[in-house]
Design a protein around this motif. Structure first.
Motif, PDB file in Angstrom:
ATOM      1  N   GLN A  55       0.826  -1.207   0.000  1.00  0.00           N
ATOM      2  CA  GLN A  55       0.000   0.000   0.000  1.00  0.00           C
ATOM      3  C   GLN A  55       0.861   1.259   0.000  1.00  0.00           C
ATOM      4  OE1 GLN A  55      -2.325  -0.819   3.485  1.00  0.00           O
ATOM      5  NE2 GLN A  55      -3.991  -1.703   2.295  1.00  0.00           N
ATOM      6  N   ILE A  56       1.867   1.295   0.867  1.00  0.00           N
ATOM      7  CA  ILE A  56       2.719   2.477   0.917  1.00  0.00           C
ATOM      8  C   ILE A  56       3.694   2.488  -0.257  1.00  0.00           C
ATOM      9  CG2 ILE A  56       4.527   1.550   2.432  1.00  0.00           C
ATOM     10  CD1 ILE A  56       4.467   4.366   3.827  1.00  0.00           C
ATOM     11  N   ASP A  57       4.082   1.331  -0.729  1.00  0.00           N
ATOM     12  CA  ASP A  57       4.999   1.271  -1.877  1.00  0.00           C
ATOM     13  C   ASP A  57       4.364   1.849  -3.140  1.00  0.00           C
ATOM     14  OD1 ASP A  57       7.170   0.287  -0.544  1.00  0.00           O
ATOM     15  OD2 ASP A  57       6.775  -1.807  -1.039  1.00  0.00           O
ATOM     16  N   ALA A  58       3.046   1.873  -3.193  1.00  0.00           N
ATOM     17  CA  ALA A  58       2.366   2.479  -4.335  1.00  0.00           C
ATOM     18  C   ALA A  58       2.634   3.982  -4.404  1.00  0.00           C
ATOM     19  CB  ALA A  58       0.863   2.216  -4.254  1.00  0.00           C
ATOM     20  N   HIS A  59       3.048   4.572  -3.283  1.00  0.00           N
ATOM     21  CA  HIS A  59       3.311   6.011  -3.202  1.00  0.00           C
ATOM     22  C   HIS A  59       4.803   6.306  -3.084  1.00  0.00           C
ATOM     23  CE1 HIS A  59      -0.989   6.458  -2.691  1.00  0.00           C
ATOM     24  NE2 HIS A  59      -0.933   5.558  -1.738  1.00  0.00           N
ATOM     25  N   ARG A  60       5.626   5.369  -3.503  1.00  0.00           N
ATOM     26  CA  ARG A  60       7.076   5.462  -3.350  1.00  0.00           C
ATOM     27  C   ARG A  60       7.645   6.759  -3.930  1.00  0.00           C
ATOM     28  NH1 ARG A  60      11.638   4.266  -6.342  1.00  0.00           N
ATOM     29  NH2 ARG A  60      13.370   3.395  -5.149  1.00  0.00           N
ATOM     30  N   ASP A  61       7.307   7.053  -5.155  1.00  0.00           N
ATOM     31  CA  ASP A  61       7.865   8.240  -5.810  1.00  0.00           C
ATOM     32  C   ASP A  61       7.471   9.525  -5.086  1.00  0.00           C
ATOM     33  OD1 ASP A  61       9.096   6.653  -7.707  1.00  0.00           O
ATOM     34  OD2 ASP A  61       7.433   6.814  -9.136  1.00  0.00           O
ATOM     35  N   PHE A  62       6.209   9.594  -4.660  1.00  0.00           N
ATOM     36  CA  PHE A  62       5.751  10.777  -3.935  1.00  0.00           C
ATOM     37  C   PHE A  62       6.550  10.974  -2.651  1.00  0.00           C
ATOM     38  CE2 PHE A  62       3.171  12.694  -0.612  1.00  0.00           C
ATOM     39  CZ  PHE A  62       2.822  13.899  -1.196  1.00  0.00           C
ATOM     40  N   ILE A  63       6.752   9.891  -1.891  1.00  0.00           N
ATOM     41  CA  ILE A  63       7.469   9.976  -0.610  1.00  0.00           C
ATOM     42  C   ILE A  63       8.920  10.373  -0.835  1.00  0.00           C
ATOM     43  CG2 ILE A  63       8.265   8.659   1.390  1.00  0.00           C
ATOM     44  CD1 ILE A  63       5.703   6.949   1.059  1.00  0.00           C
ATOM     45  N   LEU A  64       9.577   9.753  -1.807  1.00  0.00           N
ATOM     46  CA  LEU A  64      10.977  10.062  -2.060  1.00  0.00           C
ATOM     47  C   LEU A  64      11.150  11.499  -2.544  1.00  0.00           C
ATOM     48  CD1 LEU A  64      12.175   6.679  -3.608  1.00  0.00           C
ATOM     49  CD2 LEU A  64      12.402   7.481  -1.243  1.00  0.00           C
ATOM     50  N   ASP A  65      10.226  11.971  -3.380  1.00  0.00           N
ATOM     51  CA  ASP A  65      10.276  13.365  -3.823  1.00  0.00           C
ATOM     52  C   ASP A  65      10.040  14.320  -2.656  1.00  0.00           C
ATOM     53  OD1 ASP A  65      10.747  12.524  -6.397  1.00  0.00           O
ATOM     54  OD2 ASP A  65       8.671  12.825  -7.088  1.00  0.00           O
ATOM     55  N   ASP A  80       1.486  12.568   7.465  1.00  0.00           N
ATOM     56  CA  ASP A  80       0.439  13.575   7.295  1.00  0.00           C
ATOM     57  C   ASP A  80       0.394  14.105   5.867  1.00  0.00           C
ATOM     58  OD1 ASP A  80      -0.322  13.313   9.931  1.00  0.00           O
ATOM     59  OD2 ASP A  80       0.792  15.090  10.621  1.00  0.00           O
ATOM     60  N   ARG A  81       1.557  14.384   5.291  1.00  0.00           N
ATOM     61  CA  ARG A  81       1.606  14.902   3.919  1.00  0.00           C
ATOM     62  C   ARG A  81       1.062  13.862   2.937  1.00  0.00           C
ATOM     63  NH1 ARG A  81       5.732  19.016   3.706  1.00  0.00           N
ATOM     64  NH2 ARG A  81       5.367  20.198   5.607  1.00  0.00           N
ATOM     65  N   LEU A  82       1.413  12.618   3.163  1.00  0.00           N
ATOM     66  CA  LEU A  82       0.914  11.551   2.300  1.00  0.00           C
ATOM     67  C   LEU A  82      -0.602  11.442   2.419  1.00  0.00           C
ATOM     68  CD1 LEU A  82       1.669   9.295   0.333  1.00  0.00           C
ATOM     69  CD2 LEU A  82       2.050   7.807   2.292  1.00  0.00           C
ATOM     70  N   SER A  83      -1.094  11.557   3.630  1.00  0.00           N
ATOM     71  CA  SER A  83      -2.531  11.496   3.877  1.00  0.00           C
ATOM     72  C   SER A  83      -3.258  12.643   3.182  1.00  0.00           C
ATOM     73  CB  SER A  83      -2.790  11.539   5.384  1.00  0.00           C
ATOM     74  OG  SER A  83      -4.160  11.565   5.645  1.00  0.00           O
ATOM     75  N   GLU A  84      -2.713  13.851   3.287  1.00  0.00           N
ATOM     76  CA  GLU A  84      -3.333  15.025   2.661  1.00  0.00           C
ATOM     77  C   GLU A  84      -3.327  14.922   1.137  1.00  0.00           C
ATOM     78  OE1 GLU A  84      -1.026  18.241   4.160  1.00  0.00           O
ATOM     79  OE2 GLU A  84      -1.810  18.057   6.196  1.00  0.00           O
ATOM     80  N   ALA A  85      -2.242  14.421   0.591  1.00  0.00           N
ATOM     81  CA  ALA A  85      -2.088  14.399  -0.863  1.00  0.00           C
ATOM     82  C   ALA A  85      -2.829  13.250  -1.534  1.00  0.00           C
ATOM     83  CB  ALA A  85      -0.605  14.333  -1.219  1.00  0.00           C
ATOM     84  N   THR A  86      -2.903  12.110  -0.859  1.00  0.00           N
ATOM     85  CA  THR A  86      -3.432  10.921  -1.538  1.00  0.00           C
ATOM     86  C   THR A  86      -4.656  10.303  -0.878  1.00  0.00           C
ATOM     87  OG1 THR A  86      -2.038   9.393  -0.265  1.00  0.00           O
ATOM     88  CG2 THR A  86      -1.091  10.328  -2.295  1.00  0.00           C
ATOM     89  N   GLY A  87      -4.916  10.639   0.372  1.00  0.00           N
ATOM     90  CA  GLY A  87      -6.022  10.005   1.083  1.00  0.00           C
ATOM     91  C   GLY A  87      -5.625   8.703   1.754  1.00  0.00           C
ATOM     92  N   ARG A 101      13.229  -0.303   4.402  1.00  0.00           N
ATOM     93  CA  ARG A 101      13.158  -1.233   3.279  1.00  0.00           C
ATOM     94  C   ARG A 101      13.790  -0.646   2.020  1.00  0.00           C
ATOM     95  NH1 ARG A 101       8.308  -2.075   4.028  1.00  0.00           N
ATOM     96  NH2 ARG A 101       7.364  -0.752   2.435  1.00  0.00           N
ATOM     97  N   HIS A 102      13.702   0.664   1.852  1.00  0.00           N
ATOM     98  CA  HIS A 102      14.246   1.323   0.664  1.00  0.00           C
ATOM     99  C   HIS A 102      15.592   1.998   0.937  1.00  0.00           C
ATOM    100  CE1 HIS A 102      10.767   0.555  -1.842  1.00  0.00           C
ATOM    101  NE2 HIS A 102      10.016   0.825  -0.796  1.00  0.00           N
TER     102      HIS A 102
END
Length: 124
Positions: A55-65, A80-87, A101-102
């Motif tokens: 689930q979180i790996d689907a947002h890998r690029d967003f988190i790394l950026d 929090d930022r991930l929650s605001e941006a993606t739900g 892991r990364h």
């Protein structure tokens, strides 16, 4: 053991009586009998393992950026930022495991820069 409990119930014994006879928990006996009826298989389910990393790996690029743009974010702030941006609402501990892991390592020295000289070993 599972098979003996299921066989005893199939021959007319109640789940509670079979559990007492074989010295197992009543809930286990009930679960085994239900599993035998629905699946026809008594093998135990897999235990543990990684069930949420995809689930979180689907947002890998967003988190790394995000970390590249703002390297001093805390784990809670990243969540929090991930929650605001993606739900998607990860816990900070899941963000930490994502970083491990990364192989994302971050040296946070903001607190040391704000400290008075000589109070911390990282002060220059």
């Amino acid at each position: 053991m599972r098979q003996r409990v299921v066989d005893a119930v199939a021959s007319g014994m109640s789940c509670r009586a079979a559990a007492a006879r074989f010295g197992v928990g009543v809930s286990s006996a009930i679960r085994w009998v239900a599993r035998a009826r629905t699946r026809g298989d008594l093998r135990p389910d897999k235990r543990g393992g990684n069930v949420r990393s995809h689930q979180i790996d689907a947002h890998r690029d967003f988190i790394l950026d995000l970390i590249e743009a703002e390297p001093d974010l805390t784990l809670a702030e990243v969540a929090d930022r991930l929650s605001e941006a993606t739900g998607y609402h990860p816990r900070p501990s899941l963000v930490c495991r994502f970083f491990k892991r990364h192989n994302v390592t971050r040296k946070k020295d903001g607190a040391c820069r704000r400290a008075e000289p000589g109070r911390h070993s990282c002060a220059s």
